[in-house]
Design a protein around this motif. Sequence first.
Motif, PDB file in Angstrom:
ATOM      1  N   PRO A 250      67.052  59.863  72.311  1.00  8.83           N
ATOM      2  CA  PRO A 250      68.376  59.838  71.678  1.00  8.83           C
ATOM      3  C   PRO A 250      68.368  60.562  70.338  1.00  8.83           C
ATOM      4  O   PRO A 250      67.428  60.437  69.548  1.00  8.83           O
ATOM      5  N   VAL A 251      69.416  61.325  70.080  1.00 10.99           N
ATOM      6  CA  VAL A 251      69.622  62.031  68.816  1.00 10.99           C
ATOM      7  C   VAL A 251      70.770  61.336  68.096  1.00 10.99           C
ATOM      8  O   VAL A 251      71.881  61.223  68.643  1.00 10.99           O
ATOM      9  N   MET A 252      70.522  60.865  66.883  1.00  7.19           N
ATOM     10  CA  MET A 252      71.494  60.055  66.154  1.00  7.19           C
ATOM     11  C   MET A 252      72.166  60.861  65.047  1.00  7.19           C
ATOM     12  O   MET A 252      71.563  61.766  64.458  1.00  7.19           O
ATOM     13  N   ALA A 253      73.405  60.516  64.746  1.00  6.93           N
ATOM     14  CA  ALA A 253      74.128  61.153  63.653  1.00  6.93           C
ATOM     15  C   ALA A 253      73.461  60.816  62.331  1.00  6.93           C
ATOM     16  O   ALA A 253      73.111  59.665  62.071  1.00  6.93           O
ATOM     17  N   ALA A 254      73.310  61.829  61.478  1.00  7.92           N
ATOM     18  CA  ALA A 254      72.637  61.637  60.196  1.00  7.92           C
ATOM     19  C   ALA A 254      73.479  60.835  59.220  1.00  7.92           C
ATOM     20  O   ALA A 254      72.950  60.127  58.360  1.00  7.92           O
ATOM     21  N   ALA A 255      74.806  60.943  59.339  1.00  9.24           N
ATOM     22  CA  ALA A 255      75.727  60.249  58.449  1.00  9.24           C
ATOM     23  C   ALA A 255      77.099  60.227  59.111  1.00  9.24           C
ATOM     24  O   ALA A 255      77.317  60.877  60.143  1.00  9.24           O
TER      25      ALA A 255
ATOM     26  N   ARG B  87      77.073  56.937  61.157  1.00 10.74           N
ATOM     27  CA  ARG B  87      75.648  57.115  60.885  1.00 10.74           C
ATOM     28  C   ARG B  87      74.826  56.258  61.856  1.00 10.74           C
ATOM     29  O   ARG B  87      75.063  55.060  61.985  1.00 10.74           O
ATOM     30  N   GLY B  88      73.869  56.877  62.548  1.00 14.46           N
ATOM     31  CA  GLY B  88      73.022  56.173  63.494  1.00 14.46           C
ATOM     32  C   GLY B  88      73.546  56.135  64.908  1.00 14.46           C
ATOM     33  O   GLY B  88      72.846  55.687  65.820  1.00 14.46           O
ATOM     34  N   GLN B  89      74.761  56.611  65.122  1.00 16.42           N
ATOM     35  CA  GLN B  89      75.342  56.614  66.474  1.00 16.42           C
ATOM     36  C   GLN B  89      74.696  57.713  67.313  1.00 16.42           C
ATOM     37  O   GLN B  89      74.589  58.856  66.878  1.00 16.42           O
ATOM     38  N   PRO B  90      74.242  57.418  68.543  1.00 12.51           N
ATOM     39  CA  PRO B  90      73.707  58.469  69.415  1.00 12.51           C
ATOM     40  C   PRO B  90      74.795  59.496  69.746  1.00 12.51           C
ATOM     41  O   PRO B  90      75.914  59.130  70.125  1.00 12.51           O
ATOM     42  N   ILE B  91      74.463  60.770  69.576  1.00 19.50           N
ATOM     43  CA  ILE B  91      75.434  61.826  69.854  1.00 19.50           C
ATOM     44  C   ILE B  91      74.923  62.806  70.913  1.00 19.50           C
ATOM     45  O   ILE B  91      75.700  63.626  71.419  1.00 19.50           O
ATOM     46  N   ALA B  92      73.627  62.720  71.243  1.00 17.82           N
ATOM     47  CA  ALA B  92      73.045  63.647  72.224  1.00 17.82           C
ATOM     48  C   ALA B  92      71.667  63.136  72.614  1.00 17.82           C
ATOM     49  O   ALA B  92      71.196  62.099  72.113  1.00 17.82           O
ATOM     50  N   TYR B  93      71.027  63.897  73.514  1.00 13.54           N
ATOM     51  CA  TYR B  93      69.643  63.613  73.890  1.00 13.54           C
ATOM     52  C   TYR B  93      68.830  64.903  73.757  1.00 13.54           C
ATOM     53  O   TYR B  93      69.325  66.003  74.052  1.00 13.54           O
TER      54      TYR B  93
END
Length: 232
Positions: A60-65, A112-118
Amino acid sequence: MAASGLSAAFALLPDSARAAGGYLRPCGNVRISSSWQDHRNRTPPSGEPGTDYAVGTGTPVMAAANGTIRFVKTDTATATGRVVGMAHDDGNYSRHLHLSTITVSVGQRVSRGQPIAYSGSSANGSDQGVGPHVHTSLWLSTASPTNFSATVDFENHVGDVANPNPPDQEVDEVFIANVKGSWYLIVPQGTGKPRAVVLGGDSNAAAAGLPVLNFSWDPSINALRAAVDGIG
């Protein structure tokens, strides 16, 4: 590479020795396979300098902010592969490259911290165009970058909002400090600050092929002592 000043010294040291910001790393505290400076040092330099985080496909790739998704590229064409770009509420902009799947759409608000991609390996028209990793780029004071070489080091803006000192992580790089003609080898210690080992005077250390940090101002030795765990 040659640099001068305390800010340049911190750019080469582990996270615990850097000024932290409030951004979240996209995949947590994982190994960095190629730093922002590594991208700039390439011949020719990277067209979009960023930080490569070494993770397997499907991480998982998370939003930085907090912010808004402004760009989504779902095909594997070009060196970037699949990309998601995000305008943050602080006025900055980040992009994540080489993704396998993107789970957000343009205009979507994310936290911030929400998964946005893989993560993935997409690039150059293939899902295996590069080795698996996430390339993260950061621009300051822009909601839509037009100069893709004008990035800054994302790692210099990482930190926990509640506790802005991120955990120590292992840093592979070794570099040399030249303090007005006295040479020091700066060696990572796995966790915590690195340690400086005195190499002596005219050691021809610059010929070792390691990055060299040149100090020329009077309190430089004190700055070096503050940045490392010890000099011995």
